[in-house]
Design a protein around this motif. Structure first.
Motif, mmCIF file in Angstrom:
data_model
loop_
_atom_site.group_PDB
_atom_site.id
_atom_site.type_symbol
_atom_site.label_atom_id
_atom_site.label_comp_id
_atom_site.label_asym_id
_atom_site.label_seq_id
_atom_site.Cartn_x
_atom_site.Cartn_y
_atom_site.Cartn_z
ATOM 1 N N LEU A 25 0.466 20.627 17.994
ATOM 2 C CA LEU A 25 0.452 19.200 18.293
ATOM 3 C C LEU A 25 1.723 18.841 19.063
ATOM 4 O O LEU A 25 2.834 19.028 18.558
ATOM 5 C CB LEU A 25 0.371 18.379 17.006
ATOM 6 N N ILE A 26 1.548 18.353 20.276
ATOM 7 C CA ILE A 26 2.667 17.887 21.103
ATOM 8 C C ILE A 26 2.699 16.366 21.032
ATOM 9 O O ILE A 26 1.715 15.701 21.366
ATOM 10 C CB ILE A 26 2.523 18.339 22.566
ATOM 11 N N GLU A 27 3.829 15.804 20.600
ATOM 12 C CA GLU A 27 3.980 14.355 20.496
ATOM 13 C C GLU A 27 5.077 13.883 21.451
ATOM 14 O O GLU A 27 6.127 14.520 21.576
ATOM 15 C CB GLU A 27 4.346 13.933 19.073
ATOM 16 N N VAL A 28 4.842 12.753 22.106
ATOM 17 C CA VAL A 28 5.845 12.083 22.938
ATOM 18 C C VAL A 28 5.986 10.664 22.417
ATOM 19 O O VAL A 28 5.004 9.926 22.370
ATOM 20 C CB VAL A 28 5.440 12.082 24.424
ATOM 21 N N ASN A 29 7.212 10.288 22.021
ATOM 22 C CA ASN A 29 7.405 9.005 21.344
ATOM 23 C C ASN A 29 7.369 7.808 22.282
ATOM 24 O O ASN A 29 6.918 6.734 21.916
ATOM 25 C CB ASN A 29 8.716 9.004 20.563
ATOM 26 N N ASN A 30 7.912 7.937 23.484
ATOM 27 C CA ASN A 30 7.784 6.869 24.464
ATOM 28 C C ASN A 30 8.019 7.440 25.849
ATOM 29 O O ASN A 30 8.517 8.561 25.998
ATOM 30 C CB ASN A 30 8.732 5.695 24.165
ATOM 31 N N LEU A 31 7.660 6.663 26.856
ATOM 32 C CA LEU A 31 7.775 7.108 28.228
ATOM 33 C C LEU A 31 8.970 6.453 28.908
ATOM 34 O O LEU A 31 9.436 5.401 28.486
ATOM 35 C CB LEU A 31 6.493 6.768 28.991
ATOM 36 N N PRO A 32 9.474 7.040 29.992
ATOM 37 C CA PRO A 32 10.603 6.434 30.692
ATOM 38 C C PRO A 32 10.251 5.042 31.201
ATOM 39 O O PRO A 32 9.088 4.744 31.494
ATOM 40 C CB PRO A 32 10.852 7.405 31.858
ATOM 41 N N SER A 33 11.267 4.206 31.343
ATOM 42 C CA SER A 33 11.043 2.834 31.810
ATOM 43 C C SER A 33 10.519 2.802 33.244
ATOM 44 O O SER A 33 9.946 1.795 33.667
ATOM 45 C CB SER A 33 12.336 2.030 31.722
ATOM 46 N N THR A 34 10.689 3.891 33.981
ATOM 47 C CA THR A 34 10.223 3.942 35.364
ATOM 48 C C THR A 34 8.772 4.387 35.492
ATOM 49 O O THR A 34 8.263 4.486 36.604
ATOM 50 C CB THR A 34 11.108 4.900 36.178
ATOM 51 N N THR A 35 8.082 4.638 34.385
ATOM 52 C CA THR A 35 6.691 5.069 34.444
ATOM 53 C C THR A 35 5.822 3.960 35.026
ATOM 54 O O THR A 35 5.793 2.848 34.493
ATOM 55 C CB THR A 35 6.173 5.438 33.049
ATOM 56 N N PRO A 36 5.108 4.205 36.112
ATOM 57 C CA PRO A 36 4.246 3.157 36.671
ATOM 58 C C PRO A 36 3.181 2.731 35.666
ATOM 59 O O PRO A 36 2.637 3.575 34.945
ATOM 60 C CB PRO A 36 3.611 3.844 37.892
ATOM 61 N N PRO A 37 2.897 1.434 35.585
ATOM 62 C CA PRO A 37 1.874 0.966 34.641
ATOM 63 C C PRO A 37 0.531 1.664 34.879
ATOM 64 O O PRO A 37 0.137 1.907 36.013
ATOM 65 C CB PRO A 37 1.785 -0.533 34.948
ATOM 66 N N GLY A 38 -0.147 1.984 33.797
ATOM 67 C CA GLY A 38 -1.463 2.597 33.880
ATOM 68 C C GLY A 38 -1.463 4.089 34.127
ATOM 69 O O GLY A 38 -2.534 4.679 34.316
ATOM 70 N N SER A 39 -0.294 4.716 34.126
ATOM 71 C CA SER A 39 -0.223 6.153 34.408
ATOM 72 C C SER A 39 -0.849 6.975 33.286
ATOM 73 O O SER A 39 -0.695 6.654 32.104
ATOM 74 C CB SER A 39 1.237 6.590 34.589
ATOM 75 N N GLU A 40 -1.554 8.045 33.675
ATOM 76 C CA GLU A 40 -1.987 9.065 32.728
ATOM 77 C C GLU A 40 -0.899 10.141 32.682
ATOM 78 O O GLU A 40 -0.290 10.469 33.706
ATOM 79 C CB GLU A 40 -3.308 9.696 33.160
ATOM 80 N N VAL A 41 -0.658 10.693 31.511
ATOM 81 C CA VAL A 41 0.342 11.749 31.357
ATOM 82 C C VAL A 41 -0.372 13.048 31.002
ATOM 83 O O VAL A 41 -1.129 13.098 30.020
ATOM 84 C CB VAL A 41 1.382 11.388 30.285
ATOM 85 N N TYR A 42 -0.137 14.081 31.806
ATOM 86 C CA TYR A 42 -0.768 15.374 31.627
ATOM 87 C C TYR A 42 0.287 16.388 31.148
ATOM 88 O O TYR A 42 1.483 16.194 31.369
ATOM 89 C CB TYR A 42 -1.360 15.892 32.935
ATOM 90 N N ILE A 43 -0.196 17.479 30.547
ATOM 91 C CA ILE A 43 0.674 18.605 30.236
ATOM 92 C C ILE A 43 0.133 19.813 30.995
ATOM 93 O O ILE A 43 -1.079 20.073 31.004
ATOM 94 C CB ILE A 43 0.740 18.865 28.714
ATOM 95 N N ALA A 44 1.021 20.506 31.687
ATOM 96 C CA ALA A 44 0.638 21.666 32.489
ATOM 97 C C ALA A 44 1.569 22.814 32.164
ATOM 98 O O ALA A 44 2.789 22.636 32.099
ATOM 99 C CB ALA A 44 0.728 21.322 33.984
ATOM 100 N N GLY A 45 0.986 24.013 31.935
ATOM 101 C CA GLY A 45 1.835 25.133 31.561
ATOM 102 C C GLY A 45 1.132 26.456 31.664
ATOM 103 O O GLY A 45 0.028 26.577 32.200
#
Length: 466
Positions: A25-45
């Motif tokens: 389980l990968i958790e991210v608590n919050n996103l940077p303030s510069t994240t454009p509204p409505g962005s999807e966040v992907y994980i690639a590896g």
């Protein structure tokens, strides 16, 4: 016997891979303030051939500001990064620079990793200006009253995560203009810098919840009634969102003083109009309103609304505007002040301030924010947050040059700040031999706030003689 051992070996061989597979389980608590509204966040590896836009690897927002994804992978060591759907939108450092691949070792079974995305590569033009104690509450907070989603910001006092204190809350509009130059349309208010500076001078601190405007929906959301030329009129639903949805969430997830005297709302232009409307409509919820350069021209209904609603609770309302804004701004502001008085509000509950150089601009609201905030919140916050200290005494009161205090343990470790009756900060200093130098103060009444690192507070009502 040999055959039996061989079968046992085969069984273990087949079971072994399954025991090494599981869910990471990968958790991210919050996103940077510069994240454009409505962005999807992907994980690639290395576990998905480094695909930056695979829809099976989108993080889900499990609650406002919290994101996660479960990876069904075998035990091993993996490298990865987060993206917004392409390698051109890959994560970076907090200043927008390159960051190396992340690495994680997964041991099998159920395992959780909680991570922070510091920034996006190339997005912040050398770094945003938001202070470290500004965070994104949610990039897509649902507004059921309007069936829309909105990005919500949160400013937290510098000691929020190191104390157990509760804080007043100020709700503000147009959040992209409040904290970060990189997201502002023009200049920013520098709300975070101003509050951090006041905190360093002895201000007890406050939580600010900023609601981004909806772009094309801004006029609709920030106006309680329609204008025949400009439309609008969704303001009641927008205010209901704050009162019925956002405030309950904030009070449940942050350490807040949720009562009316410790809850305020503030904005400028149309944000000033909707703040005044919200405070009058919900006098049981909002104890104060900062009304900066309000667009009172938008509709005369606001005057009738104030008159017919009348005073239902004790409020503090600050009316602030510049004389360079329009030919009608000052007259309309005075008319609103008179309307509030006629509705039953006392002069102690109201402040009206105009400035000869004031313009309808962020630089003006930035300049006037600290004083407006202090008048609205400071004395109430300190008095209600103070802890009565038994056994202390002070004299002379009234006094002229020095105020002496007895009964404080380890007196020189305490700090103090002086405020006038308008809630404006006058000065701060440390004690010297348990005495306070008041010789430089002009005659009048003052609040002297004393505190220590244990969170203990006391307030002295002091009168300075000539």
């Amino acid at each position: 016997m040999i055959l039996r051992h061989f079968r046992l070996f085969l069984n273990l061989l087949f079971l072994l891979p399954f025991s090494l597979w599981g869910q990471l389980l990968i958790e991210v608590n919050n996103l940077p303030s510069t994240t454009p509204p409505g962005s999807e966040v992907y994980i690639a590896g290395s576990f998905n051939n480094w695909s930056p836009d695979n829809n099976s690897y989108i993080l889900a927002e499990t609650s406002p500001g919290n994101y996660s994804i479960e990876l069904d992978i075998a035990a091993g060591t993996y490298e990865f990064k987060f993206t917004r759907g392409s390698w051109q939108t890959v994560e970076g450092t907090s200043s927008g620079g390159f960051r190396p691949n992340r690495q994680i070792t997964y041991n099998g079974g159920q395992q959780t990793a909680t991570l922070i995305i510091e920034g996006w590569e190339g997005l912040s033009n050398g770094g945003g200006t938001a202070a470290p104690n500004v965070e994104i509450l949610s990039n897509n907070f649902y507004m059921p009253q309007l069936n829309r989603n909105r990005r919500i910001w949160a400013y937290l006092p510098p000691d929020y995560y190191t104390s157990n204190r509760d804080y007043p809350v100020l709700y503000m509009h147009d959040a992209q203009n409040l904290f970060d130059q990189s997201t502002s349309f023009g200049e920013e208010w520098e709300v975070d810098e101003s509050l951090n500076e006041l905190f360093s001078q002895g201000d007890p601190g406050i939580i600010v919840i900023g609601i981004e405007n909806g772009g094309g929906e801004r006029i609709n959301e920030l106006t309680p009634w329609a204008n025949p030329t400009y439309g609008g009129g969704d303001g009641a639903a927008y205010v209901d969102f704050i009162v019925q949805t956002l405030k309950p969430y904030v009070d449940a997830n942050y350490r807040t003083k949720s009562d009316q005297p410790n809850t305020g709302i503030m904005g400028s232009s149309l944000g000033g109009l909707i703040s005044l409307y919200a405070c009058i409509r919900h006098q049981d919820v909002f104890g104060k309103a900062g009304v900066l350069s309000p667009s009172l021209w938008f509709t005369n209904d606001i005057y009738d609304f104030v008159n017919t609603t009348g005073k239902q609770a004790t409020l503090k309302i600050a009316l602030v505007a510049g004389e360079q804004e329009s030919s009608t701004m000052v007259a309309q502001l005075q008319a609103m002040y008179d309307t509030l008085v006629n509705a039953g509000f006392s002069s102690e509950e109201l402040m009206i301030t105009t400035h000869a150089d004031g313009e309808h601009s962020e630089w003006y609201w930035r300049r006037e924010f600290p004083g407006t905030y202090q008048w609205l919140f400071q004395i109430v916050s300190v008095l209600q947050g103070s802890l009565e200290l038994n056994g202390i005494s002070y004299w002379p009161n009234p006094g002229t040059d020095y105020l002496f205090i007895d009964g404080l343990p380890d007196a020189d470790s305490w700090q103090m700040a002086i405020y006038n009756t308008a809630g404006q900060h006058v000065r701060e200093a440390s004690f010297s031999n348990a005495q306070i130098d008041v010789s430089a103060l002009t005659s009048g009444n003052y609040f002297i706030v004393i505190w220590n690192n244990n969170g203990e507070w006391s307030v002295i009502n002091f009168h300075k003689n000539r």
